[in-house]
Design an enzyme around this catalytic site. Structure first.
Site, short mmCIF file in Angstrom:
data_model
loop_
_atom_site.label_atom_id
_atom_site.label_comp_id
_atom_site.label_asym_id
_atom_site.label_seq_id
_atom_site.Cartn_x
_atom_site.Cartn_y
_atom_site.Cartn_z
N ASP A 10 0.86 -1.17 0.00
CA ASP A 10 0.00 0.00 0.00
C ASP A 10 0.91 1.24 0.00
O ASP A 10 2.09 1.14 0.37
CB ASP A 10 -0.87 -0.05 1.26
N ASP A 12 -0.17 4.93 1.01
CA ASP A 12 -0.39 5.96 2.03
C ASP A 12 -0.46 5.35 3.44
O ASP A 12 -1.23 4.43 3.70
CB ASP A 12 -1.68 6.73 1.73
MG LIG Z 1 -2.89 3.10 3.62
#
Ligand SMILES: [Mg+2]
Length: 177
Positions: A10, A12
């Site tokens: 992922d 962020d």
């Molecule tokens: Mg995230």
């Protein structure tokens, strides 16, 4: 062609700090241990992919071009710390997008596993031998739905988790050192 394992991350709050909808390069900041983790994965010979929900595009908060500029900065920053990001896949949709086409249920917004399947097909990746890491349950669910090993990153030090993942899934053959 034999399929290869890979690391799916992922973006962020897993690799970079997120202040809500981050797209400004001036705000770029690594999460603790992220730079070291990227170097570690690269040294282990693994492809690293980023799979990221970027609903800010659908919501009109930033443009796809803004996101690409930010992602290019991230790719450069990764190479400067000895890492390598092979590819980034993103979902621009969001349930609150004003355009119904952007708000409709899609196959790519995590926890849907569409982004993971797309990258696996594009790069000939063995999903069952690969690992997904993210800071949300939706990341873990997407990974599991793609048939991968999946880890929830609790935010302390990504490199610690990287070490654990490498030792559990990518134990290196005996090295002389
Ligand atoms: Mg995230």
């Amino acid at each position: 062609m034999s399929l290869k394992p890979a690391i799916f991350l992922d973006r962020d709050d897993t690799l970079i700090r997120d202040d809500g909808y981050i797209y400004e390069i001036e705000k770029f900041a690594w999460i603790t241990g992220a730079a070291a983790a990227l170097k570690r994965f690269h040294q282990a010979g693994l492809h690293v992919f980023i799979v990221t929900n970027q609903g800010g595009i659908g919501r009109g908060i930033f443009t796809e071009a803004d996101m690409h500029a930010f992602n290019n900065h991230l790719i450069d920053a990764a190479s400067k710390v000895g890492g390598a990001i092979t590819d980034i896949a993103f979902c621009p949709h969001h349930p609150l997008a004003p355009d119904p086409a952007m708000a409709a249920h899609c196959r790519c917004r995590k926890p849907e596993p569409g982004l993971l399947f797309d990258l696996a097909e594009k790069w000939a990746i063995d999903l069952a031998a690969s690992v997904m890491i993210g800071d949300r349950d939706s990341d873990v669910e997407a990974g599991k739905r793609a048939g991968m090993n999946a880890y929830l990153f609790t935010g302390d030090d990504l490199d610690q988790l990287a070490k654990e993942v490498l030792s559990q899934h990518f134990a290196a053959p005996t090295r002389s050192q």
